[in-house]
Design an enzyme around this catalytic site. Structure first.
Site, mmCIF file in Angstrom:
data_model
loop_
_atom_site.group_PDB
_atom_site.id
_atom_site.type_symbol
_atom_site.label_atom_id
_atom_site.label_comp_id
_atom_site.label_asym_id
_atom_site.label_seq_id
_atom_site.Cartn_x
_atom_site.Cartn_y
_atom_site.Cartn_z
ATOM 1 C CE LYS A 145 -11.043 -2.208 -8.295
ATOM 2 N NZ LYS A 145 -10.400 -1.516 -7.168
ATOM 3 C CG ASN A 146 -10.744 1.908 -8.596
ATOM 4 O OD1 ASN A 146 -11.176 1.138 -7.731
ATOM 5 N ND2 ASN A 146 -9.536 1.806 -9.114
ATOM 6 C CB CYS B 261 -4.345 -4.585 -3.285
ATOM 7 S SG CYS B 261 -5.269 -5.359 -4.594
ATOM 8 N NE ARG C 219 -3.299 0.711 -1.670
ATOM 9 C CZ ARG C 219 -4.312 0.433 -2.478
ATOM 10 N NH1 ARG C 219 -4.817 -0.786 -2.505
ATOM 11 N NH2 ARG C 219 -4.799 1.353 -3.261
ATOM 12 C CG ASP D 180 -4.950 0.475 -11.179
ATOM 13 O OD1 ASP D 180 -4.144 0.201 -10.276
ATOM 14 O OD2 ASP D 180 -5.950 1.196 -10.998
ATOM 15 N NE ARG E 263 -10.239 -6.385 -3.808
ATOM 16 C CZ ARG E 263 -9.173 -5.665 -4.115
ATOM 17 N NH1 ARG E 263 -8.003 -6.235 -4.294
ATOM 18 N NH2 ARG E 263 -9.247 -4.362 -4.240
HETATM 19 N N1 EPU Z 1 -0.534 7.527 -0.374
HETATM 20 C C1 EPU Z 1 0.043 7.993 0.762
HETATM 21 N N2 EPU Z 1 -0.769 8.340 1.807
HETATM 22 C C2 EPU Z 1 -2.111 8.250 1.744
HETATM 23 C C3 EPU Z 1 -2.707 7.764 0.563
HETATM 24 C C4 EPU Z 1 -1.875 7.409 -0.487
HETATM 25 O O1 EPU Z 1 1.247 8.088 0.856
HETATM 26 O O2 EPU Z 1 -2.777 8.592 2.717
HETATM 27 C C5 EPU Z 1 0.327 7.132 -1.484
HETATM 28 C C6 EPU Z 1 0.217 5.646 -1.797
HETATM 29 O O3 EPU Z 1 1.022 4.850 -0.965
HETATM 30 C C7 EPU Z 1 0.684 5.615 -3.241
HETATM 31 C C8 EPU Z 1 0.203 6.958 -3.777
HETATM 32 O O4 EPU Z 1 -0.114 7.761 -2.657
HETATM 33 O O5 EPU Z 1 2.075 5.569 -3.306
HETATM 34 C C9 EPU Z 1 -0.987 6.887 -4.669
HETATM 35 O O6 EPU Z 1 -1.984 6.146 -4.069
HETATM 36 P P1 EPU Z 1 -3.480 6.602 -4.183
HETATM 37 O O7 EPU Z 1 -3.909 7.109 -2.871
HETATM 38 O O8 EPU Z 1 -3.684 7.450 -5.404
HETATM 39 O O9 EPU Z 1 -4.139 5.256 -4.450
HETATM 40 P P2 EPU Z 1 -5.519 4.955 -3.964
HETATM 41 O O10 EPU Z 1 -6.304 6.198 -4.045
HETATM 42 O O11 EPU Z 1 -5.458 4.219 -2.705
HETATM 43 C C10 EPU Z 1 -6.628 4.447 -6.274
HETATM 44 C C11 EPU Z 1 -7.240 3.220 -6.843
HETATM 45 C C12 EPU Z 1 -6.160 2.213 -7.126
HETATM 46 C C13 EPU Z 1 -5.182 2.822 -8.116
HETATM 47 C C14 EPU Z 1 -4.613 4.142 -7.562
HETATM 48 C C15 EPU Z 1 -3.701 4.857 -8.506
HETATM 49 C C16 EPU Z 1 -9.389 3.180 -5.744
HETATM 50 C C17 EPU Z 1 -10.304 2.517 -4.775
HETATM 51 N N3 EPU Z 1 -8.172 2.674 -5.861
HETATM 52 O O12 EPU Z 1 -5.997 3.988 -5.088
HETATM 53 O O13 EPU Z 1 -6.786 1.093 -7.692
HETATM 54 O O14 EPU Z 1 -4.107 1.938 -8.328
HETATM 55 O O15 EPU Z 1 -5.702 5.008 -7.196
HETATM 56 O O16 EPU Z 1 -4.364 5.157 -9.668
HETATM 57 O O17 EPU Z 1 -9.776 4.126 -6.425
HETATM 58 C C18 EPU Z 1 -6.972 -1.137 -8.263
HETATM 59 O O18 EPU Z 1 -8.069 -0.855 -8.773
HETATM 60 O O19 EPU Z 1 -6.405 -2.247 -8.431
HETATM 61 C C19 EPU Z 1 -6.302 -0.165 -7.451
HETATM 62 C C20 EPU Z 1 -5.326 -0.475 -6.606
#
Ligand code: EPU
Length: 400
Positions: A4-5, A98, A105, A288, A381
């Site tokens: 998915k990601n 989520c 987020r 995850d 999802r």
């Molecule tokens: N963060 C910030 N500011 C930002 C973006 C992120 O502070 O602008 C923080 C977040 O709050 C968090 C940390 O950075 O504390 C890490 O978040 P990250 O941005 O890495 O998460 P993401 O990129 O939004 C992806 C996956 C998630 C997975 C995380 C960590 C996708 C679409 N989502 O999220 O997947 O948990 O990396 O590996 O790639 C899931 O599949 O269930 C899922 C949530």
């Protein structure tokens, strides 16, 4: 299945080029449909045939993301970098998804990053507008390691003027897969999969065929499910190397397994041992898989400290495990102690988010009696056809 990601980043990457793109091995999950609707709304033509998606971006006729669609999934933010890079303007709402981060987020890293490329950001009541006359390369340090922000800025840099350096980047396999695809189409990215990525901007890139890499979180979820239900399961078309942190822990807690480059076989554990985990960016223990692992620890001998370091609201589901009979103490919003082994009992539950949802399914499989899980939209999802696949493995599960 395909990850998915990875799929959710490769689909927006189609906007970086004017050529037709083909994506193979896409999972049948809701978030993919939303990503395709968002493209269609921009005027892009998409065609889905089984696991293959064809994207023709030539007909794109606007750069503002439809709020109704974008609001529904976090990965909608992935469309912003490519649109900005190619058309120098984009507008979008704050993305949904989520509810695992405090106060929603954040997207501050994305906005800060786009500003470093020279974009002007206007924040209105309901959306953000980004504009640039020219995107110039930058040297950017991520103050927080973020998977999607790394991918977003990497895509933006592909068409920016000059050489961009991204420091303290995330290193997840999906980032390397995205870079490999873009490089095969003329981008010049070095170091993806390490913490420093260098991107030499090019004038344009082509588009081609991409096969989505296996979903490491799905592999890990099934592996944990096998151990928790004391079953033997063989997982094929996966990449065990992408869940090394989990497999190393399996060795320590007595879960026997065998692996090849693209398969993994979990055997019945005799006596499960407890183990402390701390979630970490790749290659550490993935956030995850934290919730499925917590369920596993309810069946292990001894105490396990589960420390969630990435998200603020990703331990709330433990309340439901306690209702099922688990012995769990919440130390603070980021840490819980699980004392095991305990018998779990079926209950009526609600799936709070995607990964907690699959954790509740695993808990239900080991519980005595029936469990009913509401809000399974969250599970759909990310996990394709989970009920039918589990039935195939012998589970008694039905979608109402
Ligand atoms: N963060 C910030 N500011 C930002 C973006 C992120 O502070 O602008 C923080 C977040 O709050 C968090 C940390 O950075 O504390 C890490 O978040 P990250 O941005 O890495 O998460 P993401 O990129 O939004 C992806 C996956 C998630 C997975 C995380 C960590 C996708 C679409 N989502 O999220 O997947 O948990 O990396 O590996 O790639 C899931 O599949 O269930 C899922 C949530």
């Amino acid at each position: 299945m395909g990850a998915k990601n990875s799929a959710l980043k490769i689909i927006p990457a189609a906007l970086l080029s004017g050529d037709n793109m083909v994506i193979k091995n896409t999972p049948y999950i809701k978030d993919i449909d939303k990503a395709l609707s968002l493209l269609e709304d921009l005027g892009v033509k998409t065609e889905k045939n089984r696991r293959t998606i064809k994207i023709n971006p030539k007909t794109i006729n606007k750069t503002d993301l439809n709020a109704k669609i974008a609001n529904k999934f976090r990965a909608s933010i992935m469309f912003v970098g490519p649109l900005l890079a190619r058309f120098k303007e984009v507008s979008f709402p704050h993305p949904g998804g989520c509810v695992i981060g405090a106060g929603g987020r954040p997207i501050d890293l994305f906005l800060d990053g786009f500003k470093h490329f020279g974009a002007e950001i206007i924040k209105n009541e309901n959306n953000y507008k980004l504009k640039a006359t020219k995107l110039k390369a930058c040297d950017y340090f991520f103050t927080v390691v973020s998977v999607t922000a790394t991918e977003a800025l990497m895509m933006t840099a592909v068409l920016a003027n000059g050489v961009t350096t991204l420091r303290n980047s995330a290193m997840e396999p999906e980032i390397k897969a995205l870079a490999d695809y873009l490089n095969s189409q003329g981008a010049k990215i070095k170091g993806a999969g390490t913490s420093t990525i260098k991107i030499e901007g090019v004038k344009k890139i082509k588009a081609g065929t991409f096969k989505i890499i296996p979903d490491r979180i799905e592999t890990g979820s099934f592996a944990i499910m096998a151990a928790a239900t004391r079953s033997k399961i063989r997982i094929t078309r996966c990449k065990p190397d992408h869940i090394r942190a989990l497999l190393e822990i399996f060795k320590k807690i007595n879960i026997p397994f065998r692996e090849g480059v693209d398969w993994l076989e979990i055997n019945k554990p005799k006596k499960l041992r407890s183990y402390n985990i701390k979630t970490h960016e790749f290659p550490g223990f993935p956030t995850d898989l934290q919730s499925p692992f917590t369920v596993l620890m309810t069946q292990a001998e001894g105490s396990s400290l589960i420390h969630e370091t990435i998200y603020d609201r990703r331990l709330l589901y433990v309340d439901m495990l306690s209702q099922m009979g688990a012995d769990i103490t919440m130390c603070d919003p980021h840490r819980v102690v699980v004392n095991g082994p305990t018998r779990l009992y079926g209950k009526n539950l609600t799936s709070p988010d995607l990964r907690a949802g699959i954790a509740l399914v695993i808990a239900a499989l080991i519980a005595q009696g029936k469990t009913k899980i509401d809000n399974i939209y969250q599970i759909n999802r990310g996990y394709e056809n989970i009920d039918a696949r589990l039935r195939g493995l012998g589970a008694k599960i039905k979608k109402l």
